[in-house]
Every structure is written in C-alpha cells, then in structure tokens.
Design a protein around this motif. Structure first.
Motif, short mmCIF file in Angstrom:
data_model
loop_
_atom_site.label_atom_id
_atom_site.label_comp_id
_atom_site.label_asym_id
_atom_site.label_seq_id
_atom_site.Cartn_x
_atom_site.Cartn_y
_atom_site.Cartn_z
N TYR A 121 0.82 -1.22 0.00
CA TYR A 121 0.00 0.00 0.00
C TYR A 121 0.86 1.28 0.00
CZ TYR A 121 -4.33 -2.56 0.85
OH TYR A 121 -5.41 -3.39 0.76
N TYR A 126 -5.22 2.93 -1.26
CA TYR A 126 -6.02 2.08 -2.13
C TYR A 126 -5.13 1.51 -3.22
CZ TYR A 126 -9.12 0.59 -5.84
OH TYR A 126 -9.72 -0.14 -6.82
N SER A 127 -5.31 0.24 -3.48
CA SER A 127 -4.65 -0.38 -4.62
C SER A 127 -5.58 -1.45 -5.17
CB SER A 127 -3.32 -1.03 -4.21
OG SER A 127 -2.85 -1.82 -5.28
N PRO A 128 -5.76 -1.49 -6.48
CA PRO A 128 -6.55 -2.58 -7.05
C PRO A 128 -5.73 -3.85 -7.21
CG PRO A 128 -5.83 -1.12 -8.80
CD PRO A 128 -5.30 -0.54 -7.51
N SER A 142 -3.86 -7.25 -6.89
CA SER A 142 -4.09 -8.41 -6.03
C SER A 142 -3.23 -9.61 -6.42
CB SER A 142 -5.57 -8.80 -6.07
OG SER A 142 -5.96 -9.18 -7.38
N GLN A 143 -2.43 -9.50 -7.46
CA GLN A 143 -1.64 -10.63 -7.92
C GLN A 143 -0.16 -10.25 -7.99
OE1 GLN A 143 -4.93 -12.92 -10.64
NE2 GLN A 143 -3.42 -11.70 -11.73
N GLN A 196 -1.99 -4.73 -2.59
CA GLN A 196 -2.70 -5.14 -1.39
C GLN A 196 -2.06 -6.40 -0.79
OE1 GLN A 196 -7.17 -5.12 -1.79
NE2 GLN A 196 -6.62 -5.38 -3.92
N CYS A 197 -2.64 -6.82 0.33
CA CYS A 197 -2.21 -8.07 0.97
C CYS A 197 -2.35 -9.27 0.04
CB CYS A 197 -3.00 -8.29 2.25
SG CYS A 197 -4.79 -8.14 2.04
N TYR A 198 -3.32 -9.22 -0.86
CA TYR A 198 -3.50 -10.31 -1.82
C TYR A 198 -2.19 -10.53 -2.59
CZ TYR A 198 -8.62 -9.90 -1.30
OH TYR A 198 -9.89 -9.87 -0.82
N HIS A 219 0.25 -13.90 -2.35
CA HIS A 219 0.59 -14.59 -3.59
C HIS A 219 2.11 -14.60 -3.81
CE1 HIS A 219 -3.72 -13.77 -5.11
NE2 HIS A 219 -3.60 -15.04 -4.86
N TYR A 242 -3.59 -20.79 1.10
CA TYR A 242 -3.92 -19.37 0.93
C TYR A 242 -5.14 -19.07 1.80
CZ TYR A 242 -4.88 -14.94 -1.38
OH TYR A 242 -5.08 -13.60 -1.65
N PHE A 262 -9.36 -2.53 7.34
CA PHE A 262 -9.63 -3.57 6.35
C PHE A 262 -10.89 -4.37 6.68
CE2 PHE A 262 -4.85 -3.53 6.36
CZ PHE A 262 -4.72 -2.89 5.14
N ASN A 297 -10.92 -7.54 5.08
CA ASN A 297 -10.34 -8.87 5.03
C ASN A 297 -8.84 -8.74 4.89
OD1 ASN A 297 -9.58 -9.07 2.03
ND2 ASN A 297 -11.74 -8.53 1.90
#
Lengths: 431, 267
Positions: free
Chosen positions: A227, A231-233, A235-236, A247-249, A253, A270, A349, A351
């Motif tokens: 971050y 905000y960040s889209p 996720s990979q 993000q944490c996603y 990953h 995961y 957050f 999640n």
C-alpha cells in the motif's frame, strides 16, 4: 628475492612471445545457455522471457539463467578472431564460478571467410552438475580462454557474467491468469535468500527471512510496497511486480510464488481472514483496525453502545490518499505495524490475505508469523462496521453545502476498541 | 414484442462480430425486449445489450463495476427490470462481505470500458446485506467447495453450498431474508455458476449428472451448455450453439431459439 621474481617473469614472457608467432585479437560476442532442466526467466514487466543469447557484448546484455538442481548447464559461445596468421584450429575452454567449467573443445577455424573469423564453441555440458536438491545463487562468471598451439599456451578470450539461479526441485508450472510467471524477482528472492538450503523447511525459513525485515525489493533493487497509497486494485504477483505496490493479496501470492520457484507446492495454503460477523446494536462487525489506532471520547455511544466510536467519510474515500481523510474522526490512524517498505500502510480492512504453510500462518504483508488464527488478533486495535447512510439520516453535512440531503451518501465507520468483540474466521484456498 | 408464451414462433439469429476479448460464462438473459450477455476486456466485465426489436444488430456495451473471482470462476448475475444483480467477488481488502450483493441500474452504467475500478465502485451499488454469504462464511470455508448463484424474478434468490451447508435464500426488496426449502437432496451436484433459474415456485438447476431437474423436459446439459433465460416468455432454453471463438479479439455468438420449443416451457 626481487632478482628471483625478475628472472621468473622473464621466463614467462619469453614463453609467451615464442608461442605467439602471430598477432591476434579475440573478442567474445555472445553466450547462450540451455539444457534439459533450464528455465526461461520472465521479465517482471510481464512482457515475456528474457532473450537469448543470455550474454552479449553488443548491445551489452546479461540476462538471468536458471536451472533445476541436479542438472548440467549447457552453453555455447561465439567468438570473433582477428589474426594475421591463424592456425587451422583453436582450442577453447571456460572457467566458471564454483568450478562449473566448460571443457576444452577443438574448433576448426573456417577458411572460407575473411577476417574476422567466427569461432563457435559448441553446445556442451558443464564439467559438473549442480548438486541435487540444493538451492544455489551465483553471480556466474565464465572466463573463456583460447589456445592456438594445442593447449600449450592459453590466452584470455573474454568474460561472460550472468545471474544464475539453481532451484531445489522442478519449478511449479506457470499460471498466467493468476499472475504467476517465472518472474526474475521471484528467482532473486527465492534463490538468493535460500542459497545453500537443502530441505523444504530450511527453504521456507530462509525465504521468509527476506520478508521479515520489511524490505523486499525487486531483483534490481526497487522497493516493493504494501500500500504505497491507501487504495490499490492490485491483487496478484504480476501486478505487484509491475506497479511495485499492492494489497495483501499480492503479498500472500508473492510469498507462495517464491516457494513455487523451488517446487514447493501446497494445498490449502492461501487464507482469507475476515472479521467474524458478530451482531451488534448497529449491525454486524465486518472490518478491523490494524495497529495503531487511537480512540477519542465518543459523542454518540447511546445510538450504538457496542460500537461507540464513529467516523464519517465520503464516496471518494482514500482512492488516492496516503492518509485516511475522514471528514469526522473519533478513531485516528497512527503509525503502528510496519508493512513492506511502508512505515504506516493502510490499516482499516474488511479482510486480509495470509499464507498457511506446514502448520504456521505467514503474513508477508507485515513480515509476521503466527501459530494460531487467534494470535493474529494481537495485531489489531479494534473492530468496525461500515454503514452506508446519507446526510439527512445522519444529520451530517458531509459536502459542506449547508443542506442535509437524503441524496448524498455518507459512509459511517462504527468502531469498538474491545478486541475481544469478535475474532477472525478464515476462508481456505489452494493457490 | 413477444411475451408470455413460447408458442409464438420466432427466430432470432445473431451472428455478431464484437470487440470483446473473452466471452464470460454460459448465460444469456432476455428481459423487456433486450438480450444481455457478458464479455470482458483485460480487467473489466462488460455487459452486452442487444435490442431484440431491432434489425440493426446494434450492441451497447456497459462497464459492470465489479469483478469476478480472480481464480477464473464466473461472475454470477441476473437481470430484472433494467437492473443488473450480481455478487461482487473483487479481490479488495476493503470490501465487506455484507456489501458484496450489488444492484446496479443498467442505464447508469458507464460506457468507458477502459475505466479502472476504485474504492467508490466496490462500496457503491450495495443492494442489501448479503446474509447468505454472512452465514456461509461464518464458519471456515474452502473455496473449492463453495458454489453460489443468483436469480431474480419477483424476488431475489441466492443459492449457496459448501461442505457444511446448502441453502437457498430469498429476499424481498426491503431486504428481509428467508431461507426456502427447494433444494433436492443432490443439490451439491450443481455444476457451477449461472446455472440456476427460479420461476413459478420451481428452482431450476443444471447438474453434473446431465439433467435439469424439476422441469417438464430433461435437458442434456453437456450437449447444451449455454443457458438462455427469457424473462419475457418465462422460458428457459439450453442452447447447442456455443460461442464460436475465431481468435482472441473476435467472437461470434450465434443464438437460435427453436420454433415451437414447447418442451422448454415452464408452467
């Protein structure tokens, strides 16, 4: 002593001069690596694999190479030879880092072409194989040499340098749609940190140390951020390596992908954790506040005694912000848990994504580890609810137009500092 | 305009060259004389709208401001009275589970298909709290065991199943949820997303056993994997014509509704 050295030097020079009955000029042009267990490393930009030859003199190129442990390297090299009186053949050999050498090959010099002559060292195995089941990381240098007199005298013929990664086991296949490719930074993080590791446990432990200092960088030293903005889209892994923030996603990953590079593939690894949706007097708990948050005196606790604190924000909340722009604040974000190259990352957050590997929870976003799910609760200061409402219902003029409009959306955070008010529940996936 | 009966003979043939890169899912919905299907570009889900009354084959494209699951599973969706209903599975750490059920007015959807989603999008258009999800996620969930679907007629229906529970919920416009008992015992065999349709007190699902239960007709799902739900005629058809992908950028969708296909009618 000085005289002795002078005599020795003179003898060496005499041999050199006698051997060299012609003038020569050798230049290494390119080196290509291949092999049965060779892996083609991909660019972090998701624009495909690095090109071959992996080393070139012009334009200057030094691309990464990767192999599975227990395999041989294959290499071929191309030289240009300018000489006044070239012999019919030459001998070429390469001395590589850690004795991964390339053996002497006798190569005929083409007679049909004019100078410079192109000499191609054929595709051939290295003199030894990588030790089986051992991770290695090298700045791999080959000092190439050429002999014009049957191997009596050898002369420098150029030096190639490449990053060399050797993986523990066969790399997990790519999954492009999910953002996992054999990216350069994955090799760098994986093989550099797990260098010399020979077991799964040691690879996981050594690799995770790279995350524990909250200073994860790309192969070329650019910080990867948890971050950069609130905000960040992304996720990979591919998005993280492209944008250098996510993000944490992304981070969950990334850690799993780094292990995949060593062939470590797990199921149910995961974890998506969420606030348990405990009912309160103003809705179900749906989010949490990662340390540190401070709580001021609540002004509206009667309306919701379970979640006495409230903040307001509008629909454009934190899209481009680096701090939480609440328009009304009873709960304030402070510097707390440090994220990856981020002293005070996003911390509100609904999640959070972590990893579960061999019985332990890994939280790569913060470089933390936990033994149980409930241990993660130690990292939060409270639980919250987001309520979508409007100016009229709240009696709150969020846009400052002096009208309490029912058509103007207001987002309200309701919060409690009681960390025992809920707990985390997990969704388990295999990635 | 064809309404209320499938006894009218009609033939609709679309052979349309569209710009979308990927056809999304296996569902087509007809509602109020318009035909809806999904495509996508690199990151965004796009709603394709065709006007059935027109001979011009004009297609309107609208950005759906949500995401499907990143692991490739379909976005579940339905259309009713000019609204797009869906469950947003965007990978976004700030989206609350209760906010995932979305009702989006189609006429207000953006036509900017290159748009990048923001926080405002995942917080916007929340319909009512997604109680089925709150229930199913109250316990540990394994995503490979989780299947859900959505259908809208006079009410909203949400179906969820995982190892621990299988349930169908219905919600009124006011957001009052009720569990309903419509699931046959082998409901766990639902084959995936966008295979449910609810009409006249019957829940219609497609099964991996190759049958469509509780219908007058038995539809071989494996032969007819594309489902067309015609809300104007209250009919459902499983179509044999799959999207014919010519290359990455061109998709021809051919949809053929059989004349007198009364075996697909529900009563």
């Amino acid at each position: 002593m000085k005289k002795l050295l002078l005599v020795a030097y003179s003898i060496v020079q005499l041999g050199f001069i006698q051997a060299q009955n012609f003038t020569y000029n050798i230049s290494l042009k390119q080196v290509s690596f291949s092999g049965t267990d060779y892996y083609s490393v991909k660019k972090d930009s998701s624009t495909g694999a690095y090109s071959t030859p992996q080393w070139k003199s012009s334009p200057s190129t030094s691309n990464p190479i990767a192999y599975k442990s227990g395999s041989y390297m294959n290499a071929t090299a191309t030289f240009e030879l300018n000489c006044s009186n070239a012999p019919a053949s030459v001998q070429v050999r390469g001395f590589g880092t850690d004795s991964f050498n390339f053996p002497v090959q006798t190569i005929a010099i083409p007679t049909s072409t004019t100078a410079p002559k192109t000499i191609i060292y054929p595709v051939i195995n290295s003199t030894k194989m990588f030790e089986a089941n051992k991770v290695k990381y090298y700045n791999y240098i080959i000092n190439w040499e050429m002999s014009f007199d049957g191997g009596v005298h050898w002369y420098p013929a150029g030096t190639s340098t490449n990053k060399l990664y050797v993986t523990w086991h066969a790399i997990a296949p790519e999954n492009v749609g999910r953002g996992y490719q054999w990216f350069h930074t994955l090799f760098e993080l994986s093989c550099k940190s797990a260098n010399n590791a020979t077991s799964e446990d040691s690879i996981i432990a050594q690799t995770y140390r790279e995350f524990q200092d909250n200073d994860v960088k790309t192969w070329d030293g650019s910080p990867l951020k948890y971050y950069e903005r609130l905000y960040s889209p992304n996720s990979q892994t591919d998005e993280l390596l492209y944008d250098h923030t996510g993000q944490c996603y992304c981070w969950a990953h990334l850690f799993i992908d780094v292990l995949k590079i060593q062939g470590i593939i797990k199921t149910n690894n995961y974890i998506n954790i969420r606030a348990q949706s405990v009912s309160t007097s103003c809705g179900s708990i749906g989010s949490f506040l990662v340390k540190n948050w401070t709580f001021s005196t609540p002004t509206d606790s009667i309306a919701c005694s379970d979640m006495p604190y409230k903040n307001y924000y509008d629909a454009n909340f934190w899209s481009n912000d680096v701090y939480y722009p609440f328009t009304y604040t009873e709960v304030s974000d402070q510097t707390g848990l440090i994220g990856q190259t981020a002293p005070n990352p996003a911390s509100y957050f609904s999640n959070h994504q972590i990893c579960f590997i061999n019985g332990k929870y890994y939280d790569p976003s913060y470089g933390l580890m936990y033994n149980t799910l409930s241990d993660i609760r130690a990292g939060i200061d409270g639980w919250s609810i987001r309520i979508t409402t409007n100016e009229s219902a709240e009696g709150y003029d969020i846009n400052g137009d002096s009208v309490f409009s029912p058509g103007v959306t207001v987002y309200k955070m309701r919060a409690t500092r009681n960390v025992n008010a809920s707990n985390f529940v997990q969704t388990v996936a295999s990635y | 305009m064809i309404k209320n009966s499938f006894l009218f003979c009609f033939l609709i043939l679309f052979s349309l060259l569209v710009q979308a890169q990927h056809y999304e899912g296996n569902k087509v919905v007809v509602d109020q004389g318009k035909l809806y299907s999904l495509t996508s570009n690199n990151r965004n889900i796009i709603l394709e709208i065709r006007n059935l009354d027109s001979n011009t084959n004009v297609i309107t494209y609208k950005l759906v401001p949500v995401r499907k699951m990143e692991d490739g599973r379909d976005l579940v969706w339905d259309i009713r009275d000019g609204y797009f209903y869906t469950i947003n599975m965007m990978e976004q750490a700030n989206m609350e589970l209760s906010e995932t059920l979305k009702k989006i007015k189609i006429s207000e959807m953006s036509s900017d298909l290159s748009y990048k989603l923001t926080t405002a999008d995942f917080m916007a258009n929340t319909y009512i709290p997604n109680k089925p999800f709150l229930d199913v996620y109250a316990q540990e969930v394994k995503t490979n065991e989780l299947v859900f679907d959505i259908s809208v007629t006079d009410k909203l229906y949400v179906y969820v199943t995982n190892k621990n529970m299988t349930a169908t919920y219905t919600a009124s416009e006011a957001g009052d949820w009720e569990k309903i008992e419509v699931n046959p015992s082998n409901m766990n065999h639902i084959i995936g997303y966008n295979h449910m349709y609810y009409n006249n007190e019957m829940i219609i699902t497609q099964y991996d056993c190759g049958e469509c239960k509780k219908t007058k007709a038995i539809i071989d799902v494996k032969k007819y994997p594309l489902m067309l739900i015609n809300k104007d005629t209250k009919a459902i058809a499983a179509l044999s014509h799959l999207p014919n992908v010519e290359d990455e950028n061109k998709i021809i969708i051919s949809i053929f509704l059989q004349k007198n296909s009364s075996n697909y009618e529900f009563k």
